[in-house]
Scaffold this motif. Sequence first.
Motif, PDB file in Angstrom:
ATOM      1  N   HIS A 104      56.179  71.197  81.638  1.00 28.41           N
ATOM      2  CA  HIS A 104      56.919  70.467  82.353  1.00 28.41           C
ATOM      3  C   HIS A 104      58.157  70.760  82.286  1.00 28.41           C
ATOM      4  CE1 HIS A 104      53.729  66.871  82.664  1.00 28.41           C
ATOM      5  NE2 HIS A 104      53.746  67.686  83.710  1.00 28.41           N
ATOM      6  N   TRP A 126      49.899  70.937  73.588  1.00 26.46           N
ATOM      7  CA  TRP A 126      49.632  70.009  74.726  1.00 26.46           C
ATOM      8  C   TRP A 126      48.057  69.933  74.687  1.00 26.46           C
ATOM      9  CZ3 TRP A 126      46.755  71.273  79.199  1.00 26.46           C
ATOM     10  CH2 TRP A 126      46.510  70.203  79.864  1.00 26.46           C
ATOM     11  N   ARG A 130      46.243  66.595  74.279  1.00 26.27           N
ATOM     12  CA  ARG A 130      45.627  65.736  75.269  1.00 26.27           C
ATOM     13  C   ARG A 130      44.042  65.548  74.996  1.00 26.27           C
ATOM     14  NH1 ARG A 130      46.901  65.446  81.316  1.00 26.27           N
ATOM     15  NH2 ARG A 130      44.900  65.012  82.429  1.00 26.27           N
ATOM     16  N   PHE A 188      49.645  48.709  75.078  1.00 27.23           N
ATOM     17  CA  PHE A 188      49.902  49.882  74.413  1.00 27.23           C
ATOM     18  C   PHE A 188      50.616  49.334  72.849  1.00 27.23           C
ATOM     19  CE2 PHE A 188      50.157  51.855  78.455  1.00 27.23           C
ATOM     20  CZ  PHE A 188      49.157  52.668  78.227  1.00 27.23           C
ATOM     21  N   THR A 298      56.384  53.770  87.026  1.00 24.43           N
ATOM     22  CA  THR A 298      55.604  54.132  88.095  1.00 24.43           C
ATOM     23  C   THR A 298      54.759  53.100  88.705  1.00 24.43           C
ATOM     24  OG1 THR A 298      53.837  54.816  86.454  1.00 24.43           O
ATOM     25  CG2 THR A 298      55.351  56.725  87.337  1.00 24.43           C
ATOM     26  N   ARG A 366      57.023  71.980  86.763  1.00 24.54           N
ATOM     27  CA  ARG A 366      56.511  72.999  86.031  1.00 24.54           C
ATOM     28  C   ARG A 366      57.697  73.868  85.505  1.00 24.54           C
ATOM     29  NH1 ARG A 366      53.054  69.899  85.914  1.00 24.54           N
ATOM     30  NH2 ARG A 366      50.906  70.007  86.423  1.00 24.54           N
ATOM     31  N   PRO A 427      50.374  62.405  94.397  1.00 20.90           N
ATOM     32  CA  PRO A 427      51.227  61.595  93.692  1.00 20.90           C
ATOM     33  C   PRO A 427      51.104  61.404  92.116  1.00 20.90           C
ATOM     34  CG  PRO A 427      49.453  60.263  94.557  1.00 20.90           C
ATOM     35  CD  PRO A 427      49.444  61.668  95.118  1.00 20.90           C
ATOM     36  N   GLY A 429      50.355  64.395  90.338  1.00 19.18           N
ATOM     37  CA  GLY A 429      50.140  65.669  90.037  1.00 19.18           C
ATOM     38  C   GLY A 429      48.986  66.409  90.298  1.00 19.18           C
ATOM     39  N   GLY A 430      48.626  67.299  89.482  1.00 18.03           N
ATOM     40  CA  GLY A 430      47.353  68.131  89.745  1.00 18.03           C
ATOM     41  C   GLY A 430      47.328  69.074  88.545  1.00 18.03           C
ATOM     42  N   ARG A 433      46.995  69.280  84.094  1.00 22.11           N
ATOM     43  CA  ARG A 433      48.161  68.127  83.590  1.00 22.11           C
ATOM     44  C   ARG A 433      48.072  66.900  84.253  1.00 22.11           C
ATOM     45  NH1 ARG A 433      52.825  70.309  79.651  1.00 22.11           N
ATOM     46  NH2 ARG A 433      52.648  68.225  79.014  1.00 22.11           N
ATOM     47  N   CYS A 435      47.947  63.362  85.930  1.00 21.85           N
ATOM     48  CA  CYS A 435      48.099  61.992  85.221  1.00 21.85           C
ATOM     49  C   CYS A 435      46.619  61.490  85.339  1.00 21.85           C
ATOM     50  CB  CYS A 435      49.140  61.176  85.897  1.00 21.85           C
ATOM     51  SG  CYS A 435      48.990  59.371  85.422  1.00 21.85           S
ATOM     52  N   TYR A 437      46.082  58.492  83.756  1.00 19.16           N
ATOM     53  CA  TYR A 437      46.188  57.297  83.554  1.00 19.16           C
ATOM     54  C   TYR A 437      46.509  56.415  84.813  1.00 19.16           C
ATOM     55  CZ  TYR A 437      46.885  59.712  79.309  1.00 19.16           C
ATOM     56  OH  TYR A 437      46.892  60.143  78.243  1.00 19.16           O
TER      57      TYR A 437
HETATM   58  C1  HEM Z   1      51.565  54.906  89.939  1.00 17.74           C
HETATM   59  C2  HEM Z   1      51.303  55.138  88.834  1.00 17.74           C
HETATM   60  C3  HEM Z   1      51.540  56.624  88.275  1.00 17.74           C
HETATM   61  C4  HEM Z   1      51.876  57.627  89.068  1.00 17.74           C
HETATM   62  C5  HEM Z   1      52.331  57.813  90.296  1.00 17.74           C
HETATM   63  C6  HEM Z   1      52.103  58.799  87.877  1.00 17.74           C
HETATM   64  C7  HEM Z   1      52.389  59.973  88.119  1.00 17.74           C
HETATM   65  C8  HEM Z   1      52.254  61.036  87.080  1.00 17.74           C
HETATM   66  C9  HEM Z   1      53.000  62.550  87.427  1.00 17.74           C
HETATM   67  C10 HEM Z   1      53.160  63.126  88.800  1.00 17.74           C
HETATM   68  C11 HEM Z   1      52.494  63.166  86.299  1.00 17.74           C
HETATM   69  C12 HEM Z   1      52.663  64.579  86.032  1.00 17.74           C
HETATM   70  C13 HEM Z   1      51.419  65.661  86.397  1.00 17.74           C
HETATM   71  C14 HEM Z   1      51.572  66.837  86.364  1.00 17.74           C
HETATM   72  O1  HEM Z   1      52.457  67.382  85.889  1.00 17.74           O
HETATM   73  O2  HEM Z   1      50.516  67.521  87.021  1.00 17.74           O
HETATM   74  C15 HEM Z   1      52.052  62.290  85.371  1.00 17.74           C
HETATM   75  C16 HEM Z   1      51.808  62.413  84.044  1.00 17.74           C
HETATM   76  C17 HEM Z   1      51.634  61.700  83.150  1.00 17.74           C
HETATM   77  N1  HEM Z   1      51.269  60.139  83.236  1.00 17.74           N
HETATM   78 FE1  HEM Z   1      51.463  59.171  84.934  1.00 17.74          FE
HETATM   79  N2  HEM Z   1      51.667  58.186  86.699  1.00 17.74           N
HETATM   80  C18 HEM Z   1      51.448  56.934  86.886  1.00 17.74           C
HETATM   81  C19 HEM Z   1      51.072  55.911  85.927  1.00 17.74           C
HETATM   82  C20 HEM Z   1      50.555  56.061  84.671  1.00 17.74           C
HETATM   83  C21 HEM Z   1      50.498  55.216  83.672  1.00 17.74           C
HETATM   84  C22 HEM Z   1      50.143  53.853  84.026  1.00 17.74           C
HETATM   85  C23 HEM Z   1      50.781  55.948  82.163  1.00 17.74           C
HETATM   86  C24 HEM Z   1      50.297  55.423  80.935  1.00 17.74           C
HETATM   87  C25 HEM Z   1      49.722  54.472  80.835  1.00 17.74           C
HETATM   88  C26 HEM Z   1      51.016  57.201  82.626  1.00 17.74           C
HETATM   89  C27 HEM Z   1      51.214  58.299  81.720  1.00 17.74           C
HETATM   90  C28 HEM Z   1      51.293  59.732  81.927  1.00 17.74           C
HETATM   91  C29 HEM Z   1      51.404  60.601  80.927  1.00 17.74           C
HETATM   92  C30 HEM Z   1      51.264  60.543  79.454  1.00 17.74           C
HETATM   93  C31 HEM Z   1      51.643  61.646  81.659  1.00 17.74           C
HETATM   94  C32 HEM Z   1      51.550  63.226  80.988  1.00 17.74           C
HETATM   95  C33 HEM Z   1      50.318  63.925  81.183  1.00 17.74           C
HETATM   96  C34 HEM Z   1      50.154  65.472  80.618  1.00 17.74           C
HETATM   97  O3  HEM Z   1      51.059  66.068  80.668  1.00 17.74           O
HETATM   98  O4  HEM Z   1      49.044  65.919  80.207  1.00 17.74           O
HETATM   99  N3  HEM Z   1      50.935  57.478  84.112  1.00 17.74           N
HETATM  100  N4  HEM Z   1      52.055  60.938  85.950  1.00 17.74           N
END
Ligand code: HEM
Length: 438
Positions: A104, A126, A130, A188, A298, A366, A427, A429-430, A433, A435, A437
């Motif tokens: 990232h 990572w 993961r 959490f 988010t 990225r 929204p 990502g893709g 990686r 998201c 969650y």
């Molecule tokens: C509307 C809700 C959410 C949006 C729009 C969102 C958006 C994103 C985006 C854009 C990324 C980057 C993905 C990528 O690099 O391709 C991401 C990664 C991540 N999100 Fe979310 N997220 C949301 C909810 C959450 C929630 C609720 C959690 C935790 C409980 C969370 C935890 C994480 C984590 C830990 C990553 C890193 C994943 C990785 O790099 O392997 N997100 N999220």
Amino acid sequence: MIWWPVYFLALCVATFLFLKYKHNYWRRRGVRQFEPEFFFGNVREAVQGKAKIIEICRKYYYDLKKKNELYGGIYLFYSPVLLPVNPELIKQILTKDFEHFTSHGLFHHENDYMHNHLFNVEGEIWKNLRSKLTPTFTSGKMKGMYEILYSLADRLEKKTGNYAKTGKPVEIKEHAACFGTDVVATCFFGLDSDCLNVPESEFRKYGKLIFAPRPVRFVMEMLINWNLLGALGHTFAPKKITKFFTQVITETVAYRKKNNVSRKDYMDLLIQLQNENQLNEKELIANTMVMYAAGFETSSTTTTFLMYELAKNQDIQDKVREEILGICKKNQSGEVTYDDLADMKYSEMCIYETLRRYSPATEVPRCCTKTYTVPGTDTVIEKDTFVIIPAWLIHMDPEFYPNPEKFNPENFAAEHKHSRHDFVFMPFGGGPRLCRYR
Ligand code: HEM
């Protein structure tokens, strides 16, 4: 002595030429570049707080599209940044060629344990992390968390009702952020932060602090070598945030271990990983903190904008109400169960439309981790080059969403969803990686 002014002048000229050379990086590679300004590159307005980086990119995005380019180049100060605008190329970067872009690109340094979390680490580290953390979000676990969430929703309903009775304006973003914080704290940390009733709670205070703009940190991280910065004591998060979360998490883990407490939640799984020596205490702290940060902001931003649009569009609000009331009527308990969520198609369309129109993550970051040649071209992207995937600009592009300013849940009706390229809605990502969650 007489030569000093000459040396000084020569140094100034050499520095000027060197910086000019750096700002010609993309041009030398044959990539269309947008004229950078001295020192700031293309992000002066972002540093001055006048515009977001994604807003600055808007004019470049449309210019590239007009000239039929798949990508262009900008500068964060003196760091080159690739700006891909073509959905197929974006898909390729995020999925097929992911191994070239596993990072990232956020500041990290080995002296700082708080950087060691899922959002930040890269490559093999990572991948391992993961796969260790993936079991925290199985549908069984989500079902369990839904019960906890439901009980918090009662509190939300009461509080919102009280606001409604007063007839006074309410800061919905703050209201939603307090609810989001309560949800994340209980899911959490297993703690009741009760921000809804105690908005000055520590959890809310530090939550706000995490997302406070920090232009000086941003400038330092862009201009100074990260090894040097880390050695000088610079950290991923400001020290008081690290201190607060370290203390809360350490105490919670110690309490659970001492009293043999199990809630079958995220924290339990991390403790189990720690007991199996798969995660050390500092990794446990960093990975709990990141869930908190990534989770509440988010989701509360999405809730806020959804409320805003439902308030503005009575007809859409009526349809959502009708759907929810229909489910409540069908169930003997009069409640909405976890399994019912799958049937709430129209509400889901409204949430997706909110994520399109007001994407909380406006860009997907990225960083190139392995030299990459853009397919079908001779453009070579060097290791450590940043990439900004302009998700929100694509979501607002009339080529993909006619009348993009309008809040239109029908954009996510099955027939429209399937007729679009799969990487014009991202929204979350893709690729690997993504998201998970969401
Ligand atoms: C509307 C809700 C959410 C949006 C729009 C969102 C958006 C994103 C985006 C854009 C990324 C980057 C993905 C990528 O690099 O391709 C991401 C990664 C991540 N999100 Fe979310 N997220 C949301 C909810 C959450 C929630 C609720 C959690 C935790 C409980 C969370 C935890 C994480 C984590 C830990 C990553 C890193 C994943 C990785 O790099 O392997 N997100 N999220």
